[in-house]
Write a protein that holds these residues in place. Structure first.
Motif, PDB file in Angstrom:
ATOM      1  N   THR A  67       0.804  -1.224   0.000  1.00  0.00           N
ATOM      2  CA  THR A  67       0.000   0.000   0.000  1.00  0.00           C
ATOM      3  C   THR A  67       0.839   1.276   0.000  1.00  0.00           C
ATOM      4  O   THR A  67       0.288   2.369  -0.008  1.00  0.00           O
ATOM      5  CB  THR A  67      -0.932   0.039   1.229  1.00  0.00           C
ATOM      6  OG1 THR A  67      -0.133  -0.058   2.414  1.00  0.00           O
ATOM      7  CG2 THR A  67      -1.932  -1.107   1.190  1.00  0.00           C
ATOM      8  N   ALA A  68       2.170   1.142   0.019  1.00  0.00           N
ATOM      9  CA  ALA A  68       3.056   2.302  -0.013  1.00  0.00           C
ATOM     10  C   ALA A  68       4.214   2.006  -0.954  1.00  0.00           C
ATOM     11  O   ALA A  68       4.630   0.853  -1.079  1.00  0.00           O
ATOM     12  CB  ALA A  68       3.584   2.613   1.392  1.00  0.00           C
ATOM     13  N   PRO A  69       4.741   3.027  -1.617  1.00  0.00           N
ATOM     14  CA  PRO A  69       5.856   2.787  -2.532  1.00  0.00           C
ATOM     15  C   PRO A  69       7.027   2.057  -1.877  1.00  0.00           C
ATOM     16  O   PRO A  69       7.662   1.201  -2.502  1.00  0.00           O
ATOM     17  CB  PRO A  69       6.245   4.202  -2.976  1.00  0.00           C
ATOM     18  CG  PRO A  69       4.971   4.977  -2.887  1.00  0.00           C
ATOM     19  CD  PRO A  69       4.269   4.438  -1.678  1.00  0.00           C
ATOM     20  N   THR A  85      -1.390  -5.613  -4.679  1.00  0.00           N
ATOM     21  CA  THR A  85      -1.886  -4.387  -4.056  1.00  0.00           C
ATOM     22  C   THR A  85      -3.399  -4.507  -3.856  1.00  0.00           C
ATOM     23  O   THR A  85      -4.089  -5.051  -4.724  1.00  0.00           O
ATOM     24  CB  THR A  85      -1.593  -3.147  -4.918  1.00  0.00           C
ATOM     25  OG1 THR A  85      -2.444  -3.160  -6.075  1.00  0.00           O
ATOM     26  CG2 THR A  85      -0.133  -3.110  -5.346  1.00  0.00           C
ATOM     27  N   VAL A  92       2.251   3.819  -5.964  1.00  0.00           N
ATOM     28  CA  VAL A  92       2.444   2.414  -5.593  1.00  0.00           C
ATOM     29  C   VAL A  92       2.671   1.568  -6.843  1.00  0.00           C
ATOM     30  O   VAL A  92       3.561   0.701  -6.871  1.00  0.00           O
ATOM     31  CB  VAL A  92       1.239   1.893  -4.778  1.00  0.00           C
ATOM     32  CG1 VAL A  92       1.276   0.368  -4.660  1.00  0.00           C
ATOM     33  CG2 VAL A  92       1.234   2.520  -3.389  1.00  0.00           C
TER      34      VAL A  92
END
Length: 199
Positions: A67-69, A85, A92
């Protein structure tokens, strides 16, 4: 071979104790399920992926709940072989693509699915499946979006998996029921055998 063709059921695994990672993965593989999605929801997740990647060579372990880069690179570093994801943001998706790993991006609407198709993704996660329309939704979009294949996840059980798998645009389903008790390796192996038999 596509990730979605490795097993009719992708175990969605939440691990709080890294000691469970390898025995759980071994039990799944013995039961005929080689693909494992370890969700990045706990502090034990990355080390669990690392141990499975290092010690269970027959398992194809990936990271879910990306959920985050920063999650993408961390998962790659831990040995993940694919990324999943729950939804898709530009940052992302870009970070996930930068890893070079196969990515199963999440979509819950027709517009999200169309956007991902425009970006070249034809295999998507449909999440949260039951809450977002379930089987009727997937049936209804098979006509206008015939090229897309889905792995629905979220609220699917051992009792409903076969009905999802009967749909033309569903390649596999994701489910947490296989590993609801991460310490019960006998139960996990039995659940994996039943899941593998859905093929």
């Amino acid at each position: 071979m596509s990730l979605l063709d490795l097993s009719p059921v992708v175990p969605v695994v939440v691990l709080h104790d890294v000691a469970h990672a390898v025995p759980l993965a071994e039990a799944l593989v013995r039961g005929g399920v080689r693909i494992i999605e370890v969700t990045l929801r706990t502090s034990a997740a990355l080390e669990s992926i690392r141990r499975i990647a290092d010690e269970v060579p027959d398992a194809v372990v990936g990271a879910g709940t990306v959920t985050a880069p920063s999650h993408a690179a961390a998962a790659l570093d831990a040995g993940a072989r694919f990324l999943v994801t729950p939804g898709t943001t530009d940052s992302v998706l870009a970070a996930a693509a930068d890893t070079g790993l196969p990515v199963l991006p999440g979509a819950a609407t027709v517009s999200e699915a169309m956007r991902l198709a425009e970006l070249g993704y034809q295999e998507l996660k449909f999440f949260p499946a039951e809450a977002a329309g379930g089987i009727p939704f997937l049936k209804s979009i098979a006509g206008p979006l015939p090229a897309l294949r889905f792995c629905p996840t979220g609220g699917i059980t051992s009792a409903t998996a076969a009905a999802y798998l009967a749909l033309s645009n569903v390649a596999c389903v994701g489910g947490s029921w296989l590993t609801s008790d991460p310490a019960d390796v006998v139960g996990i192996e039995q659940a994996a055998r039943a899941a593998a038999a859905l093929a």
